[in-house]
Design a protein around this motif. Sequence first.
Motif, mmCIF file in Angstrom:
data_model
loop_
_atom_site.group_PDB
_atom_site.id
_atom_site.type_symbol
_atom_site.label_atom_id
_atom_site.label_comp_id
_atom_site.label_asym_id
_atom_site.label_seq_id
_atom_site.Cartn_x
_atom_site.Cartn_y
_atom_site.Cartn_z
ATOM 1 N N LEU A 41 0.824 -1.195 0.047
ATOM 2 C CA LEU A 41 0.041 -0.085 0.015
ATOM 3 C C LEU A 41 0.870 1.168 -0.011
ATOM 4 N N PHE A 42 0.414 2.307 -0.611
ATOM 5 C CA PHE A 42 1.321 3.643 -0.825
ATOM 6 C C PHE A 42 2.517 3.222 -1.964
ATOM 7 N N TYR A 43 2.653 2.187 -2.397
ATOM 8 C CA TYR A 43 3.613 2.020 -3.420
ATOM 9 C C TYR A 43 3.492 2.740 -4.502
ATOM 10 N N ALA A 44 4.669 3.620 -5.060
ATOM 11 C CA ALA A 44 4.658 4.587 -6.232
ATOM 12 C C ALA A 44 6.356 4.670 -6.379
ATOM 13 N N GLU A 45 6.283 4.770 -7.845
ATOM 14 C CA GLU A 45 7.560 5.108 -8.403
ATOM 15 C C GLU A 45 8.617 4.268 -7.832
ATOM 16 N N GLY A 46 8.594 3.077 -7.702
ATOM 17 C CA GLY A 46 9.704 2.000 -7.536
ATOM 18 C C GLY A 46 10.057 1.902 -5.867
ATOM 19 N N GLY A 47 8.945 2.381 -5.188
ATOM 20 C CA GLY A 47 9.167 2.488 -3.618
ATOM 21 C C GLY A 47 7.820 2.900 -2.965
ATOM 22 N N VAL A 48 8.188 3.129 -1.427
ATOM 23 C CA VAL A 48 7.175 3.757 -0.815
ATOM 24 C C VAL A 48 7.805 5.206 0.044
ATOM 25 N N GLY A 49 6.831 6.004 -0.039
ATOM 26 C CA GLY A 49 7.386 7.449 0.259
ATOM 27 C C GLY A 49 7.722 7.251 1.819
ATOM 28 N N SER A 50 9.027 7.844 2.065
ATOM 29 C CA SER A 50 9.375 7.852 3.577
ATOM 30 C C SER A 50 8.490 8.340 4.601
ATOM 31 N N TRP A 51 7.505 8.986 4.063
ATOM 32 C CA TRP A 51 6.391 9.642 4.957
ATOM 33 C C TRP A 51 5.660 8.571 5.630
ATOM 34 N N VAL A 52 5.467 7.439 4.957
ATOM 35 C CA VAL A 52 4.733 6.218 5.234
ATOM 36 C C VAL A 52 5.500 5.774 6.645
ATOM 37 N N GLY A 53 6.570 5.914 6.807
ATOM 38 C CA GLY A 53 7.235 5.463 8.142
ATOM 39 C C GLY A 53 6.619 5.918 9.275
ATOM 40 N N ILE A 54 6.080 6.881 9.281
ATOM 41 C CA ILE A 54 5.289 7.182 10.497
ATOM 42 C C ILE A 54 4.250 6.172 10.873
ATOM 43 N N GLU A 55 3.641 5.936 10.023
ATOM 44 C CA GLU A 55 2.456 4.965 9.823
ATOM 45 C C GLU A 55 2.995 3.399 10.317
ATOM 46 N N TYR A 56 4.262 3.077 9.745
ATOM 47 C CA TYR A 56 4.996 1.881 10.329
ATOM 48 C C TYR A 56 5.146 1.850 11.615
ATOM 49 N N MET A 57 5.632 3.105 12.164
ATOM 50 C CA MET A 57 5.946 3.450 13.713
ATOM 51 C C MET A 57 4.730 3.202 14.412
#
Length: 116
Positions: A41-57
């Motif tokens: 989810l949130f994958y685009a342009e070869g990866g995931v935007g680092s802003w998604v890291g806050i949700e991972y956390m």
Amino acid sequence: MSMPAFRSLVPHAGPMALLDRVLEADEESLCAEVAIRADSLFYAEGGVGSWVGIEYMAQAVAAHAGYLARQRGEAVKPGFLLGSRRYHHQSLVRAGRRAARAGAAGAARRERAGGF
């Protein structure tokens, strides 16, 4: 020791349950892992935007709360991320890499409420 399935520890369902597995957990912390794939989810342009890291956390913190609740024989409950003192990130986490392990410290160590 076998760790519980991530989805059994959080109220998230379907594609919004972003982390793949719990690596370790105890009374003070939980360490979880996510692999970045094209179907993430949130994958685009070869990866995931680092802003998604806050949700991972946040999901690692939720999993820790769920882990502790299960240890007490209680139900897993929803929670809310109220903020973060600091969050450093790169612009993109590339596919094929395992994102940094998300660790969540419990209430006893609130000054380190989450790390990614």
